[in-house]
Motif scaffolding. Structure first.
Motif, PDB file in Angstrom:
ATOM      1  N   LYS A 822       0.820  -1.220   0.000  1.00  0.00           N
ATOM      2  CA  LYS A 822       0.000   0.000   0.000  1.00  0.00           C
ATOM      3  C   LYS A 822       0.849   1.263   0.000  1.00  0.00           C
ATOM      4  N   THR A 823       1.962   1.240   0.666  1.00  0.00           N
ATOM      5  CA  THR A 823       2.784   2.444   0.798  1.00  0.00           C
ATOM      6  C   THR A 823       3.909   2.513  -0.212  1.00  0.00           C
ATOM      7  N   ARG A 824       3.797   1.701  -1.266  1.00  0.00           N
ATOM      8  CA  ARG A 824       4.888   1.658  -2.239  1.00  0.00           C
ATOM      9  C   ARG A 824       4.977   2.920  -3.096  1.00  0.00           C
ATOM     10  N   LYS A 825       3.858   3.757  -3.162  1.00  0.00           N
ATOM     11  CA  LYS A 825       3.832   4.939  -4.034  1.00  0.00           C
ATOM     12  C   LYS A 825       3.946   6.248  -3.278  1.00  0.00           C
ATOM     13  N   PHE A 830      11.019   9.069   0.577  1.00  0.00           N
ATOM     14  CA  PHE A 830      10.743   8.227   1.748  1.00  0.00           C
ATOM     15  C   PHE A 830      11.216   6.802   1.435  1.00  0.00           C
ATOM     16  N   ASN A 831      12.518   6.602   1.354  1.00  0.00           N
ATOM     17  CA  ASN A 831      13.098   5.332   0.905  1.00  0.00           C
ATOM     18  C   ASN A 831      12.854   4.184   1.876  1.00  0.00           C
ATOM     19  N   GLU A 832      12.672   4.407   3.187  1.00  0.00           N
ATOM     20  CA  GLU A 832      12.518   3.316   4.155  1.00  0.00           C
ATOM     21  C   GLU A 832      11.266   2.500   3.883  1.00  0.00           C
ATOM     22  N   SER A 833      10.222   3.093   3.407  1.00  0.00           N
ATOM     23  CA  SER A 833       9.018   2.351   3.063  1.00  0.00           C
ATOM     24  C   SER A 833       9.311   1.316   1.980  1.00  0.00           C
TER      25      SER A 833
END
Length: 1037
Positions: A822-825, A830-833
């Protein structure tokens, strides 16, 4: 006084009545048997030999009858012309013993023994006919003794009608003057003869002692109540033969028995004993009493059809044994069979004469006997001239020396072997000085037993004499006792004499051996094992018998002492099938235990018995000899195993790397990048990773209650710490951006303290489940048996229950993976996601690969444990590398990037502003413009239609324009404006107006046209995609 007389009268009357009844039945049975025997006697003609129907009668006070096989059986007549060497010897042994007793006089003082010996011709019916002489002699003696008793006592037992005493009206030649009653009979030799004679003698209550009859049936006192023998029954001899066969490991033998009680009863006992010891009978043959050469040839052919049964057990008479040997020689089967014979063969040289090569290697059983002192000298001193009392001695003399006595030279047929064979015309006349020598004479093995029988009668008569005669035998001079004995002795009942005296004798015979009878009248069982072999000084064509063992309740023999044939030095084999090897059992057909095939037991089975394999059971393994089982050694993972060293190395490297990361984070805990990473959750996550690495050591440790409990606790807890922390992070990011898209309200539970509480609750839930599991299934150890030859020491938990305990962790992994998707975009800064997403994808792949490997190696405990350790370590390594290596890299190698500016960037599209709505534009070339403080203001993105919150803080704005012509970023001096307004649908109309104004301004200032939808506004957010807290300033770059 009168009552006493009446009582005495009644007793005399009862006694007289009983005596009359007994006399009646005695006379009736006597006449019946006389009639039968008269018919039998008429059926058998007298032997053609002049001496065959003769007898030896020596006068005496007491007469002992004798039954001996002097002549062989005739083929068409009862007796043949040939003489049995052993028959003559046994007859002379009786005469020798009687002479010695009479000569010494100490055993029977005042009593002289007489004899009445007849020839049985080895035929039972003929012997029964000749035994009538004993009955007639007893009746005559009874008549004479009655007369004497009457004259002595003054009252006659027999009285004429006129009251006178009867007189013997027979001619003087037929009167038995000097002949006492027949007190007993010695003989016969063959069991069939003894059985017939014993049935007759029991009617007249005459005791009988046989020196050679060994049939089992003769021990039956209900049928042969007055029979005894100085030899044991065939039961013991049969047991001796079985012991002999068993000693040589012969399990497959054939038997041959003579027809009659001797052979049939003896071989029956042998079969029974052999069956009890798993000795198989390949073929059982019987020799009829009328067997000829054709019958013997057929028996040998039948025996030869069983080639594996080389041992032939003979329970036959001597002539039948010789017939079998002769048939084997005729058929040229001289060295195939191994003869094991009873005492019917014994140690007779005459039996194997001319058949030595066939009989070589034979084992024979004979009664243990000693040479009787003085008998050899007695026999060697006899000649036809000085032995006139034996009418058959001349035939024996001619048989031994192969000559004809002068008075028989006109009747040469007397030297023929059979009565129907032609005479030998060129036989010489025996010289006058001819004598027996040791070269042609050997004492028969039964001589001792004949002497023992005579002495047994003498000892019993001596005891009776002492009891009933008192001093009558040694009365005063001038007064001579009747027949050398008192009347009470002469008339004593034979049955009482047998039971009270004869069975109770016990003495040492002239050879020094003990003589006594058991309750059945049987003698002591002692046997000698003889081996017929070639000897350097053998008297009979170089062959002789050699004693190789003894039997007295058990066999005493060394098989190495036996000499077989010249072609056979080792012990010959007589088995149908060779013995099965180690770990093999016999497979036989139903009812056949003689022949078998061998079947190998399974590796985990032992040989319970020769026919059955048995499972050792789980955790046990058979010894090398397959005779038993032992407990297998418990196996568990050893620290020095390669499968343990690899995961230990991986785990140690992981622990070292994790400790390094923790140290770096602790040292730089106040730096922006550590803070931006969520400092508290980072330490929790690193602790979970460290615990995952330590799980390798708990899984490799030897299973015990403590280590098993630690395994259950640590494996699940380590995963719950790692994935609980990751779940909290991904959930926070997702909630913030989802909330930002719906309202400007700050999401709840996003502070560090809240995140720690959430993570602790997740870990506590897993710990609670683990505690409940250990309560329901207490930790412990168990033995597992993945393979029959392995015993694995494992923790007492099933693989399924272990995986069930990880369901919660699997759920955490799945949820984290969903949030990662879900948080890939979210904004690219925000590289940690993205790293969390990569971690979860890789973790899922690792565990999906783990499941088939783990369950596919369920039978290999070491591989299974190693797989588990490596999977846990890899999961921890993926999380460590993906989440912390980039941060460590910046902290260690690029500290210049560890600043707040770089850690608080996010990219959103800038919405154009309405003129006058917000703040005025600052002068050109002035990139720093402070917006007035406006609480809870939002920025509206014209491109994406979403708002962003400024948090009411001061904002610095720098406008960056990307031209569509050259795709290069350019800085412009135009003043950009930010729309600060409530989020509603009206804001969307500002985008178009703002775009028009921007276009006009651009044309006036000769600046390139700018697409306001491409304007970029950088909003200050933390690097993990979270809005900064209110106390921090938001800087727009």
């Amino acid at each position: 006084m009168a009552d006493v007389k009446r009582e005495s009268g009644r007793r005399r009357s009862n006694s007289t009545s009983k005596w009359l009844v007994r006399s009646f039945w005695f006379v009736a049975w006597t006449f019946l048997w006389l009639a039968v025997l008269r018919v039998v006697g008429q059926q058998h003609a007298t032997s053609p030999s002049n001496s065959a129907g003769s007898s030896i009668q020596l006068a005496g006070d007491i007469i002992l009858g004798g039954l001996f096989p002097v002549h062989v059986k005739g083929e068409r007549t009862p007796c043949g012309s040939a003489v049995y060497n052993r028959g003559i010897q046994r007859l002379e042994a009786m005469l020798f013993a009687v002479d010695k007793i009479n000569r010494e006089g100490r055993l029977l003082p005042g009593i002289r023994l007489g004899v009445n010996v007849v020839d049985t011709c080895s035929r039972d019916t003929y012997a029964l006919n000749r035994s009538l002489e004993f009955i007639r002699a007893s009746l005559n003696a009874m008549d004479h003794s009655s007369s004497v008793s009457a004259a002595t006592a003054g009252a006659a037992s027999f009285q004429c009608r006129d009251g006178s005493t009867p007189r013997d009206r027979r001619p003087p030649s037929q009167q038995t003057k000097g002949f006492g009653p027949v007190f007993g009979v010695v003989g016969g030799s063959y069991s069939s003869v003894s059985i017939q004679v014993a049935n007759l003698l029991r009617l007249f209550r005459i005791p009988q002692i046989s020196p050679a009859s060994t049939a089992k049936v003769l021990s039956d006192k209900s049928r042969f109540e007055f029979f005894a023998r100085t030899v044991p029954p065939d039961d013991y001899q049969a047991i001796t033969l079985v012991d002999l066969v068993e000693r040589f490991n012969w399990t497959y033998v054939s038997t041959v028995a003579s027809e009659g009680s001797y052979g049939e009863s003896g071989i029956e006992v042998f079969h029974r004993e052999a069956g009890a010891r798993n000795i198989c009978i390949a073929l059982a043959e019987r020799v009829s009493s009328t067997a000829d050469e054709r019958v013997f040839d057929n028996i040998i052919r039948n025996l030869y059809k069983k080639p594996f049964a080389r041992a032939i057990v003979l329970f036959t008479r001597a002539d039948d044994a010789r017939g079998l040997l002769a048939a084997a020689k005729r058929l040229s089967i001289t060295s195939h069979f191994i003869w094991v014979a009873s005492d019917g063969w014994g140690r007779q040289h005459k039996l194997v004469e001319g058949l030595e090569d066939v009989a070589e290697g034979a084992l024979t059983v004979d009664l243990e006997s000693k040479s009787v002192p003085g008998f050899d000298d007695y026999m060697l001193s006899l000649t036809p001239g000085n032995n006139q009392r034996n009418p058959w001695y001349g035939d024996y003399w001619q048989e031994v020396h192969g000559c004809v006595l002068p008075h028989n030279q006109h009747h040469p047929q007397s030297t023929s072997a059979h009565d129907d064979q032609p005479a030998i015309g060129n036989v010489s006349v025996c010289p006058a000085g001819l004598r027996l020598t040791h070269l042609g004479y050997e004492q028969d093995s039964k001589i001792q037993f004949v002497v023992d029988a005579v002495y047994a009668f003498a000892h019993a008569i001596s005891a009776l004499q002492r009891d009933v005669c008192g001093n009558a035998a040694t009365s005063a001079p001038g007064r001579r006792p009747v027949y050398g004995a008192c009347p009470q002795l002469l008339s004593y009942d034979g049955g009482d004499f047998y039971t009270k005296y004869l069975l109770n004798v016990s003495f040492l015979d002239p050879a020094g051996s003990e003589v006594k009878f058991d309750a059945r009248g049987d003698g002591l069982a002692r046997y000698t094992i003889m081996n017929y072999r070639r000897l350097p000084n053998g008297a009979n064509n170089g062959y002789d018998y050699k004693e190789v063992g003894k039997w007295y309740n058990e066999l005493e023999m060394d098989p190495a002492d036996v000499v077989w044939t010249r072609k056979q030095s080792a012990i010959p084999s007589s088995v149908c099938s060779q013995p099965c090897g180690v770990g093999e059992v016999k497979i036989t057909q139903q009812g056949d235990t003689c022949c078998w095939s061998c079947d190998r037991c399974d590796p985990w089975e032992y040989v319970e018995n020769e026919f059955k394999c048995a499972d050792c059971g789980p955790g046990r393994w058979p010894y090398d000899d397959k005779r038993g089982c032992f407990d297998l050694e418990m196996q568990y993972m050893r620290w020095d195993s390669l499968l343990a060293i690899v995961p230990i190395c991986v785990s140690c490297c992981g622990i070292l790397l994790t400790v390094t990361v923790i140290s770096i984070f602790v040292r730089h805990s106040e730096t922006p990048i550590v803070k931006a990473s969520g400092r508290e959750l980072s330490f929790v996550l690193l602790g979970g990773i460290l615990l995952c690495y330590f799980n390798t050591f708990t899984l490799l440790a030897k299973p015990m209650i403590f280590t098993c409990a630690i395994q259950r606790l640590c494996v699940g807890t380590g995963f719950s710490i790692v994935y609980g922390a990751l779940f909290t992070k991904t959930n926070r990011i997702s909630r913030i951006f989802d909330s930002a898209s719906r309202s400007a309200k700050r999401p709840s539970f996003i502070s560090p303290k809240s995140q720690m509480v959430i993570t602790s609750c997740i870990i506590s839930f897993q710990l609670l489940g683990t505690v409940l599991w250990m309560w329901m299934e207490p930790p412990g150890t168990r033995a597992a048996y993945p393979q029959r030859d392995q015993t694995i020491l494992k923790c007492r938990m099933e693989d399924s229950s272990f995986l069930l305990s990880q369901v919660f962790n699997v759920l955490l992994i799945a949820v984290c993976t969903v949030y990662a998707v879900k948080t890939r975009k979210i904004p690219e800064n925000f590289n940690e996601s993205k790293f969390i997403g990569f971690t979860m994808y890789t973790t899922c792949i690792i565990w999906l690969a783990f499941l088939p490997i783990y369950f596919g190696t369920a039978n290999t405990n070491e591989i299974q444990i190693t797989t588990m350790c490596l999977t846990i370590s890899l999961s921890a390594t993926v999380a460590l590398v993906c989440l912390y290596v980039p941060k460590v890299y910046i902290i260690v190698f690029h500290p210049d990037k560890n600043v707040r500016k770089l850690t608080m960037t996010a990219t959103y599209r800038k919405a154009p502003t309405r003129q006058g709505t917000a703040t005025s534009s600052p002068p050109a070339n002035n990139s720093n413009h402070k917006l007035p403080n406006h609480h809870s203001a939002v920025g509206y993105c014209c491109d994406c239609g979403q708002e962003f919150s400024t948090g009411g803080e001061k904002v610095q704005l720098q406008q960056t324009v990307v031209t569509q012509q050259n795709q290069q970023k350019q800085s412009i001096s135009a003043v950009a404006r930010v729309i600060v307004a409530p989020v509603d649908q009206e804001n969307s109309s500002l985008c178009n107006e703002s775009a028009e104004e921007t276009a006009d301004d651009t044309s006036k200032n000769n600046t390139p046209a700018i697409n306001r939808r491409q304007h970029v506004v950088h909003v200050g957010l933390s690097s993990d995609g979270l809005m900064l807290d209110d106390h921090e300033n938001v800087t727009l770059l």
